[in-house]
Motif scaffolding. Structure first.
Motif, PDB file in Angstrom:
ATOM      1  N   GLU A  20      -5.161  -3.538   1.245  1.00 40.65           N
ATOM      2  CA  GLU A  20      -5.632  -2.689   2.344  1.00 40.65           C
ATOM      3  C   GLU A  20      -6.556  -3.455   3.280  1.00 40.65           C
ATOM      4  OE1 GLU A  20      -4.933   0.648   2.955  1.00 40.65           O
ATOM      5  OE2 GLU A  20      -3.385   0.492   1.413  1.00 40.65           O
ATOM      6  N   ARG A  24      -6.050  -4.455   7.437  1.00 38.79           N
ATOM      7  CA  ARG A  24      -7.079  -4.171   8.436  1.00 38.79           C
ATOM      8  C   ARG A  24      -7.649  -5.441   9.067  1.00 38.79           C
ATOM      9  NH1 ARG A  24      -6.908  -0.046   4.912  1.00 38.79           N
ATOM     10  NH2 ARG A  24      -7.558   2.037   5.606  1.00 38.79           N
ATOM     11  N   GLN A  26      -9.366  -7.799   7.549  1.00 39.01           N
ATOM     12  CA  GLN A  26     -10.654  -8.161   6.962  1.00 39.01           C
ATOM     13  C   GLN A  26     -10.446  -9.222   5.880  1.00 39.01           C
ATOM     14  OE1 GLN A  26     -14.124  -7.318   7.274  1.00 39.01           O
ATOM     15  NE2 GLN A  26     -14.174  -8.997   5.794  1.00 39.01           N
ATOM     16  N   GLU A 309     -11.089   1.145   3.179  1.00 38.87           N
ATOM     17  CA  GLU A 309     -11.329   1.892   4.419  1.00 38.87           C
ATOM     18  C   GLU A 309     -12.832   2.017   4.689  1.00 38.87           C
ATOM     19  OE1 GLU A 309     -10.307   6.219   6.495  1.00 38.87           O
ATOM     20  OE2 GLU A 309      -9.536   5.744   4.500  1.00 38.87           O
ATOM     21  N   THR A 312     -14.585  -1.363   5.719  1.00 40.00           N
ATOM     22  CA  THR A 312     -14.218  -1.893   7.034  1.00 40.00           C
ATOM     23  C   THR A 312     -14.690  -0.999   8.169  1.00 40.00           C
ATOM     24  OG1 THR A 312     -12.021  -0.889   6.755  1.00 40.00           O
ATOM     25  CG2 THR A 312     -12.224  -3.241   6.301  1.00 40.00           C
ATOM     26  N   THR A 313     -15.228   0.178   7.859  1.00 35.83           N
ATOM     27  CA  THR A 313     -15.726   1.062   8.920  1.00 35.83           C
ATOM     28  C   THR A 313     -17.242   1.140   8.962  1.00 35.83           C
ATOM     29  OG1 THR A 313     -15.495   2.987   7.467  1.00 35.83           O
ATOM     30  CG2 THR A 313     -13.673   2.520   8.962  1.00 35.83           C
TER      31      THR A 313
END
Length: 434
Positions: A20, A24, A26, A309, A312-313
């Motif tokens: 994941e 993204r 990352q 998620e 990365t936010t």
């Protein structure tokens, strides 16, 4: 400041998180002796005797954003940047160190003597099987990793006649091994500490239905086996143990919990910048807090997706606290909390059993609903005994479409009450589509 994210462990939680993160954009470093090529456990126990595919690999390629370090992580130290550390892992070069060394939150120390700095770390170290000694069967092995399964499979393939298989333990894996052996034409005897199998996993109606079905299918049970020393010699051609597992735990500044890492609703530990996922984590807050690790594949995968998620936010600061999250509005608040409905499955010979949400093996005040044949049923668990009490968990026996309905209901906005489910006219499946 850019994030430097390290994942320790390449099972389902760690591999899912890495995949994941990669999607993204990352960068992430995965530390595990088998990074890139691990496998899940349930098919190992379900298919030892039927020559079908017996494992599902979590294969993952290294990419521009994923670096593998095939080594053991031995300990973590906090706030001690190892600015000059370097390593080479096969053809992977060490990522460039942070320009601001003081922003490094911690360092992972490897068995090779090298070290890796991080701003955020995900502990996804999984569990390792307990391996009791069976005096009369010194070759006894658990079915908990690929190496054990390969050794057992070789014994099965070499057999020229049906085997007499002994199984110590009565949890999910042990029952899956025994029932798959019988389904393949072998003989299987399960040695239980108590009087029935699956006592710690399932409520009485479900575990008793399984117990009776397995006895009818030919699985033999020896109850109240107080010690492995009580198991007679010269009976079994193959002996398999399944007596639980314990999380693999890496000390953090000398701290190693007694059971597993306690994490909050965002899967953050009490150590700044360090999170835990999958079988090595006990979720202590949020809608699915539990007093022990969830220890199942769907939860491990869900944890991995959530952390990728989340990390990365959030802002680049590595504290792992709620201040890292986006601005406070209902949608952003939900994004901070792991809230996907946890579920589990076990295929035991021809029988299928599922759980979803919060269920208890000790529950007695439940509602049971059968299909018209009476052979399939669900057990509904609530947050209280009053008519308005809300549904919080469902066990499903041999009825896969209704397990899917249970997951939809528990994950939706129309949670039924005890009063609704007590009504024989209430259509649970139709309700799941609201």
């Amino acid at each position: 400041m850019s994030k430097r994210i390290v994942i320790i462990g390449a099972g389902l939680a760690g591999t899912t998180a890495a995949r994941e993160f990669n999607e993204r954009g990352q960068a992430v470093t995965v530390i595990d002796p088998q990074a890139g090529d691990t496998c899940e456990r349930p098919p190992l126990s379900k298919h030892l005797f039927d020559n079908s595919r017996h494992h599902l690999p979590y294969h993952l390629e290294s990419t521009e954003h994923i670096t593998f370090v095939r080594d053991w992580a031995e300990e973590i130290t906090l706030a001690e940047a190892a600015a000059e550390s370097r390593y080479t892992a096969e053809t992977q070069l060490h990522p460039q160190r942070l320009t601001d060394d003081h922003a490094t939150v911690g360092t992972v120390h490897l068995a090779s003597g090298e070290s890796i700095d991080f701003t955020h770390c995900i502990l996804a170290t999984g569990m390792e099987a307990n391996r009791p000694q069976i005096p009369e069967y010194p070759d006894a092995l658990p079915v908990y990793d690929f190496g054990d399964a390969e050794w057992i499979l070789a014994r099965v393939e070499e057999a020229t006649q049906p085997l007499n298989v002994g199984v110590l333990g009565s949890g999910y894996l042990g029952m899956e091994v025994a029932t798959s052996a019988v389904a393949a034409g072998h003989r299987a005897t399960v040695y239980l500490r108590g009087g029935e199998p699956l006592r710690k996993q399932l409520s009485a109606p479900v575990r008793q239905a399984l117990f009776e079905a397995h006895k009818a299918a030919g699985v033999e049970f020896v109850t109240h086996t107080s010690s492995p020393d009580d198991i007679d010699a010269n009976i079994h051609d193959l002996f398999i143990t399944s007596v639980g597992a314990r999380p693999r735990l890496i000390p953090i500044d000398g701290d190693r919990p007694a059971e597993a890492w306690e994490v909050n609703e965002s899967l953050a530990t009490s150590h700044p910048g360090i999170f835990a996922a999958g079988d090595c984590a006990i979720v202590t807050a949020g809608p699915y807090a539990l007093d022990h690790p969830w220890a199942c594949e769907p939860v491990a995968e869900s944890h991995g997706k959530f952390l990728a998620e989340y990390l990365t936010t959030i802002a680049d600061e590595p504290s792992g606290t709620s201040e890292d999250a986006p601005a406070d509005n209902p949608a952003d608040t939900a994004a901070k909390i792991w809230s996907e409905v946890p579920w589990h499955w076990s295929f035991q010979g021809p029988l299928k059993v599922f759980t979803a949400g919060l269920t208890s093996p000790d529950a007695t005040d439940t509602i049971i609903r059968h299909d018209p044949s009476g052979a399939k049923f669900q057990v509904f668990h609530f947050d209280g005994t009053a008519p308005e009490s809300k549904l919080i968990g469902v066990e499903t026996f041999n009825w896969p479409p209704m397990q899917a309905a249970a997951r939809r209901v528990l994950g939706g906005n129309h949670i039924p009450t005890r009063a609704q489910l007590e009504d024989p006219e209430f259509d649970f499946k139709a309700h799941s589509r609201l």
